[in-house]
Design a protein around this motif. Structure first.
Motif, PDB file in Angstrom:
ATOM      1  N   GLY A 277     -20.454  64.362 114.440  1.00  0.00           N
ATOM      2  CA  GLY A 277     -19.068  64.367 113.984  1.00  0.00           C
ATOM      3  C   GLY A 277     -18.663  65.751 113.518  1.00  0.00           C
ATOM      4  N   ASP A 278     -17.905  65.832 112.426  1.00  0.00           N
ATOM      5  CA  ASP A 278     -17.445  67.124 111.920  1.00  0.00           C
ATOM      6  C   ASP A 278     -18.599  68.059 111.579  1.00  0.00           C
ATOM      7  OD1 ASP A 278     -14.754  66.594 112.234  1.00  0.00           O
ATOM      8  OD2 ASP A 278     -14.460  65.960 110.158  1.00  0.00           O
TER       9      ASP A 278
ATOM     10  N   ARG B 176     -25.852  57.017 116.228  1.00  0.00           N
ATOM     11  CA  ARG B 176     -24.894  57.572 117.196  1.00  0.00           C
ATOM     12  C   ARG B 176     -25.576  57.871 118.532  1.00  0.00           C
ATOM     13  NH1 ARG B 176     -20.724  56.832 119.544  1.00  0.00           N
ATOM     14  NH2 ARG B 176     -19.528  58.643 120.165  1.00  0.00           N
TER      15      ARG B 176
END
Length: 152
Positions: A122-123, A7
């Motif tokens: 992300g989360d 990422r």
């Protein structure tokens, strides 16, 4: 390549070198399943990227970018200590903003760090947070960010 590293690459980001401590502390410490990262200033090549108060010498937009740089420095400290692949959750972010009189948009500045962590993890990057306006920060920095992450 781990999801976090992938990422970062997708975002066009690389982890900087860990900034050597400016006083009697270490960049990060592991205790049990948590890593506590010392306050990170917006550094590049061992130097502050900007100095001054947000709302005077530094714009809120610049400060938000500097907060993201601080978070990236925190990730570098984590990577150096345990490896970024070990992070299972970002637990807490504490952000400090050196503010000019009357500047109250401190949370929007620290969003730079929070949003970067969300983009990378992300989360698992969603976290608790404190954002505090202060009179001065070390070396005249406009922003400082601390991280606490859980590792597996």
């Amino acid at each position: 390549m781990s999801a976090a590293r992938k990422r970062l690459a997708e975002l066009g980001l690389t982890l900087p070198a860990v900034t050597p401590p400016l006083a009697a502390y270490v960049p990060a410490v592991r205790s049990g399943s948590h890593v506590y990262v010392s306050g990170q200033l917006p550094m590049a090549d061992g130097r502050l990227v900007a100095v001054g108060k947000v709302g005077a010498e530094v714009t809120p937009e610049q400060a938000k970018e500097l907060a993201a740089r601080c978070a990236l420095g925190g990730l570098a400290a984590i990577d150096h200590l345990v490896g970024i692949d070990a992070v299972t959750r970002v637990v807490k972010v504490t952000g400090f903003v050196a503010v000019a009189p009357g500047f109250t948009a401190v949370p929007a500045v620290i969003n730079g760090a929070s949003e970067l962590l969300g983009e990378v993890f992300g989360d698992a990057g969603r976290h608790a947070r404190s954002a505090v306006g202060v009179a001065e920060l070390p070396l005249g920095a406009p922003v400082e960010v601390e991280l606490i992450v859980e590792v597996g």
